[in-house]
Write an enzyme that holds these catalytic residues in place. Structure first.
Site, short mmCIF file in Angstrom:
data_model
loop_
_atom_site.label_atom_id
_atom_site.label_comp_id
_atom_site.label_asym_id
_atom_site.label_seq_id
_atom_site.Cartn_x
_atom_site.Cartn_y
_atom_site.Cartn_z
N HIS A 181 -6.71 -1.73 15.07
CA HIS A 181 -6.83 -0.96 13.82
C HIS A 181 -6.68 -1.87 12.60
O HIS A 181 -7.53 -1.88 11.72
CB HIS A 181 -5.77 0.14 13.81
CG HIS A 181 -5.78 1.00 12.58
ND1 HIS A 181 -6.44 2.20 12.52
CD2 HIS A 181 -5.22 0.82 11.37
CE1 HIS A 181 -6.29 2.72 11.32
NE2 HIS A 181 -5.55 1.90 10.60
N GLU A 182 -5.61 -2.64 12.57
CA GLU A 182 -5.37 -3.49 11.39
C GLU A 182 -6.43 -4.57 11.29
O GLU A 182 -6.88 -4.92 10.21
CB GLU A 182 -3.96 -4.11 11.43
CG GLU A 182 -2.82 -3.10 11.59
CD GLU A 182 -2.87 -1.91 10.66
OE1 GLU A 182 -3.39 -2.05 9.53
OE2 GLU A 182 -2.39 -0.82 11.05
N HIS A 184 -9.59 -3.18 9.84
CA HIS A 184 -9.50 -2.97 8.39
C HIS A 184 -10.07 -4.14 7.59
O HIS A 184 -10.44 -3.98 6.43
CB HIS A 184 -8.05 -2.77 7.97
CG HIS A 184 -7.59 -1.35 7.91
ND1 HIS A 184 -8.34 -0.34 7.35
CD2 HIS A 184 -6.43 -0.76 8.32
CE1 HIS A 184 -7.67 0.81 7.42
NE2 HIS A 184 -6.51 0.58 8.01
N ASN A 190 -2.65 -6.13 5.25
CA ASN A 190 -2.74 -7.13 4.19
C ASN A 190 -3.70 -8.26 4.57
O ASN A 190 -3.67 -8.75 5.70
CB ASN A 190 -1.37 -7.74 3.93
CG ASN A 190 -0.27 -6.71 3.89
OD1 ASN A 190 -0.31 -5.81 3.09
ND2 ASN A 190 0.68 -6.82 4.81
N GLU A 246 0.85 -1.18 0.00
CA GLU A 246 0.00 0.00 0.00
C GLU A 246 0.90 1.24 0.00
O GLU A 246 1.85 1.27 0.78
CB GLU A 246 -0.91 0.05 1.23
CG GLU A 246 -1.85 1.25 1.16
CD GLU A 246 -2.73 1.44 2.40
OE1 GLU A 246 -2.62 0.67 3.36
OE2 GLU A 246 -3.51 2.39 2.38
N GLU A 257 -9.34 4.80 6.25
CA GLU A 257 -8.52 5.16 7.41
C GLU A 257 -9.32 5.93 8.46
O GLU A 257 -9.22 5.64 9.65
CB GLU A 257 -7.28 5.94 6.98
CG GLU A 257 -6.30 5.13 6.11
CD GLU A 257 -5.84 3.82 6.75
OE1 GLU A 257 -6.01 3.64 7.98
OE2 GLU A 257 -5.31 2.96 6.02
N MET A 285 0.44 -2.79 8.63
CA MET A 285 -0.27 -2.88 7.36
C MET A 285 -1.24 -4.05 7.36
O MET A 285 -0.90 -5.16 7.74
CB MET A 285 0.77 -3.01 6.24
CG MET A 285 0.17 -3.14 4.86
SD MET A 285 -0.80 -1.66 4.42
CE MET A 285 -2.05 -2.43 3.39
N1 TRP Z 1 -2.79 1.15 5.74
C1 TRP Z 1 -1.87 1.19 6.82
C2 TRP Z 1 -2.69 1.49 8.07
O1 TRP Z 1 -3.02 2.60 8.36
C3 TRP Z 1 -0.79 2.20 6.73
C4 TRP Z 1 0.12 2.25 5.57
C5 TRP Z 1 -0.03 2.89 4.42
C6 TRP Z 1 1.44 1.83 5.55
N2 TRP Z 1 1.12 2.90 3.69
C7 TRP Z 1 2.02 2.27 4.38
C8 TRP Z 1 2.18 1.12 6.45
C9 TRP Z 1 3.37 2.04 4.10
C10 TRP Z 1 3.49 0.86 6.16
C11 TRP Z 1 4.09 1.33 5.01
O2 TRP Z 1 -3.12 0.64 8.74
ZN ZN Z 2 -5.18 2.05 8.60
#
Ligand code: TRP
Ligand code: ZN
Length: 869
Positions: free
Chosen positions: A304-305, A308, A272, A129, A327, A270
């Site tokens: 949080h993760e 998502h 994923n 991401e 977000e 992240m």
């Molecule tokens: N989506 C992630 C979160 O907020 C954050 C994220 C976006 C991220 N770009 C990134 C994490 C690059 C690490 C590196 O939960």
């Molecule tokens: Zn997030």
């Protein structure tokens, strides 16, 4: 052909929301085969694609070495496609396409921590991401292309762990000391949620049964020595899974959920699909090695993760302009989760403190943008406090207005309508409105405008008529790129108190109907309005914006006495805290007398310590120098702010007298009933220690040294070390060395060691040079850079002197090596234009000189914006 070597000549690299177009091809499925070798990695992919609209077939790719491309069985020659540094375009492709693409990449030399990269000794991970997948293979790497992924990962057996999203289908020998694993993810997902992990890691296992009866295997992967530090995260994960079932009706949907910890990570974590990758700082938690604040953060990031999975993964974003759709909503959800974990008021205080310390300054300076921007150059620059924190506030406002039940009906409708889709902020607000039966469309204005609205309020009591009239006015600072700013809907939560007894008054029922004040919340959505309260026999004290019901800058004609009153009598813990902060801002920035504040603290604190030590610890907050600086728009003198703040702290310490030592000695963290009370007591003890040091009591160093040595708790140890080190106590040297010897193999603890020294009130350029030249300093690990840079930045006097060189040097060094982090660090200087001369011109000249030296879109976009004031 190595396209990375080709020069890039692009005129305007700005992307606009208004230019959004559907992708011409969708991908039904992708088969990935990733073969990792010491000095390169081969990635073979098979894409089954179908035309959706007219147009070229566009695949995005960066830093890839294309080996071959076969379309429906026919190898393409170089003149059958167009290839540049960003994309591969095939014109006139048939409506149904099967592509076989072979590329070679170099994760072993990838320092950007984006795409597939070497994350330290024996570990390769991905971060895709927002646009990292295009560094793994050619693909329509955009969030509105959802596909079924099957992944084969092959590597040397010295990497026993081979992970990807979904279910493990097969595992086996690949010859020559190599092995493979094949994973299949049954849910369609955008490429930014793809992940794979290749490495030598240990694992903590547990399990969970969902409300639907699904058995889920839970696994947290980390270095062997860190496994004992994964239990808190595991508990938080199970707790989050239950919480989302209970509060949003959302059960988990796969048979496994894996988390991998790495210290080489640009951000927190992240999401994923089924395979989260975490910064070690957001997963490892253990009171011996990490602070209470870090433990709280681990729990909130785990949640949080996890959250998502529904808000982000199953329902994702149509394009990256919609980032705050996932977000903002997910932050609001994790904040609500954390409010259930500890005192809700303190969680709200901490969240608002972050908002005010980071988002308000961002929104009042050159980097200001709407939660949903309408243009950008580099999307990585928009993972901001505005998108995350202000985005969360917008959701909170709508939730406040709807109340629990209707909000739930609204979110149910959102999940029902859009599961499996890539949607927009409009879709979210429409579903919430439809499900709740309340039209919330005016909240879209919040998403589309930059700037913190100023809410000016005036109260007037009419003794003869026994009325109290509250007039409200809202305004926004003009923004060159976003004209036509409109009034936003502001839920104003309020209460009236009896000025003599301190009791909360019931709001007059007639007034409620007339003014639309419902459950103590008034929806203010015009440029100006008045509310009249009737039947008041005496002038009441009003408390506005309780629980921080809207992200606005409130200017209210409270008297200092009113604020002192609220500190004592307000039952909303957040507004109790806010009263101290408003008073302190008046004292520190507007020259008000400190006496009212000090007397109110003396009267209130002892009682609060008894029943809520955590809240009491927050009531001692004094706005940081950086925050105070952000409230000054011109002729800012960091030295003056520092002097003011120091003087106040000393007065407070002096006035509290023996109370500090008595309180310190009476508090016992081990006698508390739960973690959050104990955390409060530890925080209070540390505050008392530093106050005693300010009182000039030399005996405090003995107490601190004792605390340092006798504890096994990091918050206590660090609090004591801070007092010794920052006051140059005779024991400082010994304690610092002891800390180093104890924790030299514990990266997260060492980050604290670096930060503490960088944040020394008398830190100099030499202090920073010593730290950045230390053998344990590592420019490849963002956590370590942030430890020193964050510590330095704790003293704005230093930021704006030798810090300028520090941050510019980092931006220059990281420009190509890790542009995401380089761009963020540079933002420490974004308020340069507020400085008093000659500093202002000096910093400006340095920033101008950096301009021709930077190459990345990330750093140059940030620098251009910073200089555009
Ligand atoms: N989506 C992630 C979160 O907020 C954050 C994220 C976006 C991220 N770009 C990134 C994490 C690059 C690490 C590196 O939960
Ligand atoms: Zn997030």
């Amino acid at each position: 052909m190595n396209i990375a070597a080709q020069p890039v000549i692009e005129a305007d690299q700005t992307v606009y929301l208004k230019d959004y177009q559907k992708p011409s091809f969708l991908v039904d499925s992708i088969n990935l085969d990733i073969q990792l070798f010491e000095d390169h990695t081969n990635v073979d992919s098979t894409l089954v694609m179908k035309r959706q609209t007219a147009g070229d077939l566009v695949l995005l790719g960066r830093d890839l070495e294309l080996k071959s491309i076969i379309l429906n069985g026919q190898a393409l020659t170089e003149n059958e496609y167009q290839l540049d540094a960003e994309q591969l375009v095939i014109a006139n492709a048939p409506d149904e396409v099967i592509l076989n693409i072979a590329v070679q990449i170099h994760p072993e030399t990838n320092t950007q921590l984006e795409g597939l990269y070497l994350a330290g000794e024996g570990l390769f991970v991905t971060q895709n991401e927002p646009e990292g997948f295009r560094k793994i293979t050619f693909y329509p790497d955009r969030p509105d292309v959802l596909s079924e992924f099957t992944t084969r990962v092959e590597a040397d057996k010295k990497y026993p762990v081979l992970l990807a999203n979904g279910n493990l289908l097969e595992k086996g020998e690949a010859g020559e000391g190599r092995h493979y694993a094949i994973w299949q993810d049954p849910t369609k997902k955008p490429s930014y949620l793809f992940a794979c992990v290749i490495g030598d890691l240990a694992v903590l296992k547990d399990s969970y049964v969902t409300s639907e009866g699904r058995q889920v295997a839970l696994e947290i992967y980390a270095e062997e020595k860190d496994i004992p530090k994964c239990h808190i995260a595991m508990e938080a994960l199970k707790h989050s899974m239950r919480w989302d079932e209970e509060h949003y009706g959302r059960p988990y949907d796969l048979d496994n959920y894996m988390i991998v910890a790495t210290s080489a990570f640009n951000m927190g974590a992240m999401e994923n699909k089924g395979l989260n990758i975490f910064n070690t700082s957001c997963v490892l938690a253990d009171e011996e090695y990490t602070t209470d604040a870090a433990i709280m953060r681990v729990q909130s990031v785990i949640a949080h993760e996890y959250f998502h999975n529904w808000t982000g993964n199953r329902i994702t974003c149509r394009d990256w302009f919609q980032l705050c759709l996932k977000e903002g909503l997910t932050v609001f959800r994790d904040q609500s989760f954390s409010e259930d974990l500890q005192s809700a008021a303190v969680q709200r205080i901490d969240d608002v403190a972050v908002l005010k310390a980071h988002q308000f300054p961002e929104d009042s300076g050159p980097l200001s943008h709407p939660p949903r921007p309408d243009h950008f150059v580099e999307i990585n620059n928009f993972y901001t406090a505005t998108v995350y924190e202000k985005g969360a506030e917008i959701n909170r406002m709508m939730a406040t207005l709807l109340g629990k039940e209707k909000f739930r009906q609204g979110t149910d409708e959102y999940f029902k309508r859009h599961d499996g889709q890539a949607v927009t902020v409009e879709d979210w607000v429409a579903a919430l409105s439809a499900g709740s039966g309340v039209d919330l469309s005016e909240f879209l204005i919040w998403y589309n405008q930059p700037g913190t609205p100023k809410l000016e309020a005036k109260g007037e009591y009419d003794a003869a008529a026994q009325t109290y009239t509250l007039s409200l006015k809202q305004s926004l600072k003009a923004h060159p790129k976003y004209p036509n700013l409109k009034a936003v809907p502001i839920p104003v939560a309020l209460a009236l108190f009896d000025a003599t007894t301190g009791e909360q008054l019931t709001l007059n029922a007639d007034a409620l109907v007339e003014n639309g004040v419902k459950d103590g919340v008034y929806l203010f959505d015009t440029d100006s309005a008045t509310i009249q309260f009737t039947g008041l026999k005496a002038q009441p004290v009003v408390s506005l914006l309780r629980n921080f019901s809207a992200p606005v800058d409130l200017v209210f004609n409270y008297s200092d006495e009113d604020l002192a009153f609220l500190l004592q009598y307000e039952t909303n813990g957040f507004n109790q805290w806010q009263a101290t902060q408003t008073l302190l801002e008046r004292i520190l920035l507007n020259g008000h007398d400190a006496d009212i504040y000090i007397q109110a603290m003396k009267q209130t604190i002892p009682n609060v310590i008894q029943h809520d030590p955590l809240l009491a610890s927050r009531l001692f907050d004094v706005p940081a120098e950086g925050y105070l600086g952000s409230r000054i728009d011109s002729d800012y003198s960091p030295v003056k702010v520092q002097e003011q703040r120091n003087a106040l702290m000393s007065t407070l310490a002096r006035e509290l007298g023996s109370f500090c030592k008595e309180t310190y000695l009476s508090l016992d963290p081990s006698a508390q009933k739960d973690f959050s009370q104990a955390m409060g007591v530890r925080a209070l003890k540390n505050i008392m220690l530093s106050m005693m040091a300010r009182q000039g009591d030399e005996a405090v160093f003995e107490l601190a040294y004792q605390q340092y040595q006798s504890t096994g708790n990091m918050s206590e140890r660090l609090g004591a070390l801070r007092v010794l080190e920052w006051n140059d106590a005779p024991q400082a040297e010994a304690a610092l060395t002891d800390f180093y010897m104890r924790f030299k193999d514990e990266a997260l603890s060492m980050d604290q060691w670096f930060m503490l020294q960088a944040a020394h009130p008398k830190a100099t350029a030499e202090t920073i040079a010593y730290l950045t030249q230390h053998p344990d300093y590592d420019l490849g690990v963002p956590n370590r850079i942030r430890a020193v840079s964050g510590g330095l930045n704790a003293n704005p006097v230093n930021t704006w002197s030798f810090g300028v060189q520090h941050f510019i040097g980092l931006a220059k060094y990281l420009d190509e090596k890790n542009p995401i982090v380089g761009s963020r660090l540079l933002q420490a200087l974004s308020r340069w234009y507020t400085l008093a001369e000659p500093q202002r011109s000096e910093v400006k000249a340095e920033l101008e000189a950096l301009k021709p030296q930077v190459k990345s879109k990330n750093v140059s976009e940030t620098l251009n914006s910073m200089l555009s004031v």
